[in-house]
Write a protein that holds these residues in place. Structure first.
Motif: not given
Length: 808
Positions: A67, A69, A71, A144-145, A148, A151-152, A297, A299-300, A303
């Motif tokens: 999955q 994400f 950035a 995906l979680a 995400r 990426a932080k 890939c 997107l929510d 985003d």
């Protein structure tokens, strides 16, 4: 005479002998189920509402699917001084972290100009981000979680640079630099400046026209599966599979043939899935190739809205010359187009706004000047109408201004300026790009709608209502639409199709068009059913794939049925001709005595089932598969001189809308809308009616409620349903009357003389905006014409009411 040897040989192969012609005459006339003009339901309609329709995210994932994400930049315009991703790579579940350094081919996903990097460079002067939301790197993880969260962990140091967020800043930046994002363009008809100087009356004005988010129900998504020899299979929610194929291939540094792109359906597109999907497909393919694992890939909503382009915001300044009867003598339009950070499709979109600056009106003299400006916001892109709606709002605003200045009813002003009908004695008038309008039916449509909606009587009733009600005020407007049909980039007007007829008489159909809910697949299947005279359920619709039909154009410009319908017809007719040739030789009859009827073929004085003839042809080694190709004839455009024939024909329509506003709050309701729209000879009236109604509602949303807002830092603050309002079922008028024009017939040789219906109805909603203007004028007792921009939100309506009531 029966060839017993041939029959025996076929039987030895396990095939039945052909059914010979019966001696009896044909029976009563039959009809196929679902040919051209049948009001069939959308082929996936029941699946849509039941949840059975499968989209890319519904496909079962292969074991090991990663999955992704992406950035995004947190700055509108900044230099990347440093970026540390070590903690991202070390985060739980992370399989890969990809930056520009991992791209083996070209770092670009743009449709035309090569200025859309997948990831920004990380070294040198090019290490710059240009909008909040620009992709910087991608994380591929087990979930995906986890991606995400990882990426932080990135540490990025920015150096802020000057940013132009709105049009005023964009104009100032361009003027200081002496260069716009794209070169300006101009169209001229006659000497508008000279005519304006001597015009009987003259007025100037300006209108701001906001953008619009596509708000497709299915967000941007792509999945990729690595194959042998570096090949990759990409499933992409895209209107343009061939462009995705090309961009993925050039990013990976491999030939186009190594990339296959597939899409069965999209959950909406509206232009937002024309150029934008290439980014997400490229990232998914890169992850798949680098890791050797399938990748997705998706997107929510937040985003997606932050990262992807919108309808172009446009400022239009107008200078009008007209006589005492409201007839235009000359116009001068200046378009200022907000393109965003890159060029994307802005050149063609801004051009189309110019092409439609006349809408349905014959302008004796015109100058249209367009500037294409850069802002440090997401790059704006295709949206239903492709710039045409913005150009048409400008001229319709001008018509309302002329009506107010002369005291003439706005409908009468419009009728006095429309393009004349063929044979009217005045000769065809030319557009500002010097194309004669030879198919105008807009005058007749306006007359019919005026009568059927009781425009004059309702005018009187509304005047009486407004006189008796100090708080609530009603408005009424009837506006026309003339919309050019074709890609204005001429080489895009081509399509291919592939048709297989199996030996049992069933058919599969594939073409380069994509299905985004508009019913294209159903219409093209009806064309094939009509050609073979077989029931629609005998035609199998298959998903679009670059592995079957190559080098396709985007499903856009309202050309899906025109192009792909003709290509499919060509393929079907090739097979049909082979079947006729076989029947002529086999049964010794003239060609004109081989006639395809409902699920049967009449050969001379006898008939047999379609499936039996096909079975015979198979045994006789007749090819039952064919490609088909179509290129729109007779179109060309000399852009350097702004002259030519960029459109094959025009689609026409008109709408009358009645609104009521609350002058204390600015709130309003659309009470009633009457629509009369020309679709030529409809391929499918049910689908066409759905497109007309849906287009109108979407246009109403753009004009009255869908508001995009960026803060001073360049952050989009309307990035979710909680902050961005789209029309709901409650916004549909309670009284909604829609009719397809019964006299419609395309004068051009289109598929069964039909007309495009995807984009033109969108502009019917301008009648709502003009009706709001009419109600606001009534609120000020006719003393002043209101300043009202798009979208006409309740706040703007209230401000306009206060303004006209404060006028001296």
């Amino acid at each position: 005479m029966i060839d017993e040897t041939r029959i025996q040989d076929r039987g030895a192969a396990g095939e039945p002998a052909p059914a010979e012609l019966g001696e009896q005459p044909p029976g009563e006339a039959r009809a196929i189920r679902g040919g051209v003009s049948a009001a069939l339901a959308h082929d996936s309609g029941a699946k849509h509402v039941s949840g059975a329709a499968r989209y890319i995210d519904d496909d079962p994932e292969l074991p090991g699917t990663l999955q992704i994400f992406i950035a995004m930049s947190e700055r509108a315009h900044a230099r990347i001084r440093s970026m540390d991703l070590d903690a991202v790579r070390a985060a739980p579940g992370v399989a890969a972290v990809l930056t520009v350094a991992d791209i083996p081919g070209q770092n670009d996903y743009s449709p035309v100009f090569g200025d859309d990097p997948i990831f920004p460079p990380l070294e040198g002067e090019g290490a710059v981000v240009q909008y909040v939301g620009q992709p910087i790197f991608a994380v591929a993880a087990e979930t995906l979680a986890l991606a995400r969260a990882a990426a932080k962990c990135a540490t990025i140091a920015y150096e802020d640079l000057p940013a132009a967020i709105d049009l005023d800043a964009a104009i100032a930046m361009a003027d200081e630099a002496g260069e716009d994002l794209l070169p300006p363009h101009e169209m001229r008809l006659g000497d508008a400046e000279a005519v304006l100087k001597t015009a009987h009356q003259r007025l100037r004005g300006r209108i701001e026209i906001g953008g619009q988010d596509h708000f497709y129900l299915e967000g941007q998504i792509a999945s990729a599966i690595p194959g042998e020899d570096g090949d990759v299979l990409v499933r992409s929610s895209t209107q343009h599979p061939s462009e995705v194929q090309h961009n993925v291939a050039k990013m990976l540094g491999i030939p186009d043939h190594a990339v296959t792109v597939e899409v069965r359906r999209m959950g909406g597109g509206f232009g937002g899935k024309e150029s934008q999907p290439a980014l997400f497909a490229a990232v998914a393919a890169l992850v798949a190739v680098k890791t050797g694992r399938p990748a997705k890939c998706r997107l929510d909503r937040d985003d997606d809205m932050v990262m992807t382009g919108k309808r172009h915001e446009v400022r239009i300044e107008y200078d009008l010359g007209f006589d005492a009867d409201g007839r235009i003598e000359a116009v001068d339009f200046a378009h200022f187009v907000r393109c965003g950070y890159s060029k994307d499709l802005s050149a063609a979109i801004a051009d189309r706004a110019m092409f439609h600056a006349d809408n349905a009106y014959a302008l004796p003299a015109a100058r249209i000047h367009s500037r294409r400006l850069k802002t440090h916001t997401v790059s704006n892109t295709a949206f239903r109408g492709f710039g045409g709606p913005q150009g048409m709002v400008g001229i319709e605003r001008a018509m309302d201004r002329i009506a107010f200045a002369t005291g003439i009813d706005p409908l009468d002003v419009r009728k006095r300026n429309v393009y004349p009908a063929p044979g009217s004695g005045t000769g065809p008038a030319s557009t500002p790009y010097h194309m004669p309008v030879t198919d105008s039916v807009i005058g007749e449509i306006l007359e019919e709608l005026e009568a059927s909606c009781a425009y004059r009587a309702r005018r009187e009733k509304i005047a009486a209502f407004n006189a008796a009600n100090p708080v609530l005020k009603k408005g009424l407007a009837l506006t026309p639409v003339k919309f050019g049909i074709s890609f204005t980039t001429s080489h895009l007007n081509q399509a291919g199709a592939l048709v297989h007829v199996y030996k049992d008489g069933s058919v599969t159909l594939n073409h380069g068009g994509t299905e985004m809910g508009q019913g294209l697949f159903t219409k093209v299947a009806q064309v094939v059913a009509e050609e073979f005279q077989i029931d629609i359920d005998q035609v199998k619709i298959t998903g679009t794939t670059t592995g079957k039909v190559p080098n396709t154009s985007a499903t856009a410009a309202s050309s899906g049925s025109d192009l792909n319908g003709m290509a499919a017809q060509a393929a079907a007719r090739t097979i049909k001709d082979r079947l006729i040739d076989y029947a002529v030789e086999r049964y010794h009859v003239p060609r004109d005595q081989v006639v395809f009827e409902a699920n049967r073929v009449r050969i001379g004085n006898a008939e047999k089932r379609f499936s039996d003839l096909v079975g015979e042809a198979y045994l006789a080694r007749i090819s039952l598969s064919s490609t088909g190709f179509y290129a729109t004839p007779g179109i060309s455009y000399d852009r350097d001189n702004a002259r030519g024939t960029p459109f094959y024909y025009f689609a026409y329509g008109a709408a009358c809308s009645e609104v009521v506003i609350d002058t204390l709050t600015g709130e309003y309701r659309l009470l009633r809308t009457d629509i009369l729209h020309d679709v030529g000879r409809s391929l499918n009236p049910a689908i066409d009616r759905g497109q007309i109604e849906g287009g109108f509602i979407q246009g109403m949303g753009w004009l009255t409620m869908e508001e995009l807002w960026w803060d001073e830092a360049g952050r989009l603050r309307t990035h979710a349903p909680s902050t961005y309002k789209i029309p709901t079922a409650n916004d549909r008028p309670d009284d909604f009357r829609l009719a397809i024009w019964e006299k419609g017939e395309n004068r051009s040789e289109t598929i069964y003389r039909s007309k495009a219906v995807g984009e033109p109805p969108f502009m019917l909603a301008i009648s709502v905006f003009s009706a709001l203007t009419d109600a606001i004028i009534a609120a000020g007792d006719g003393r002043a014409f209101p300043d009202l921009d798009v979208p006409a939100t309740p706040e703007r309506v209230l401000a306009a009411v206060d303004s006209v009531r404060g006028a001296a």
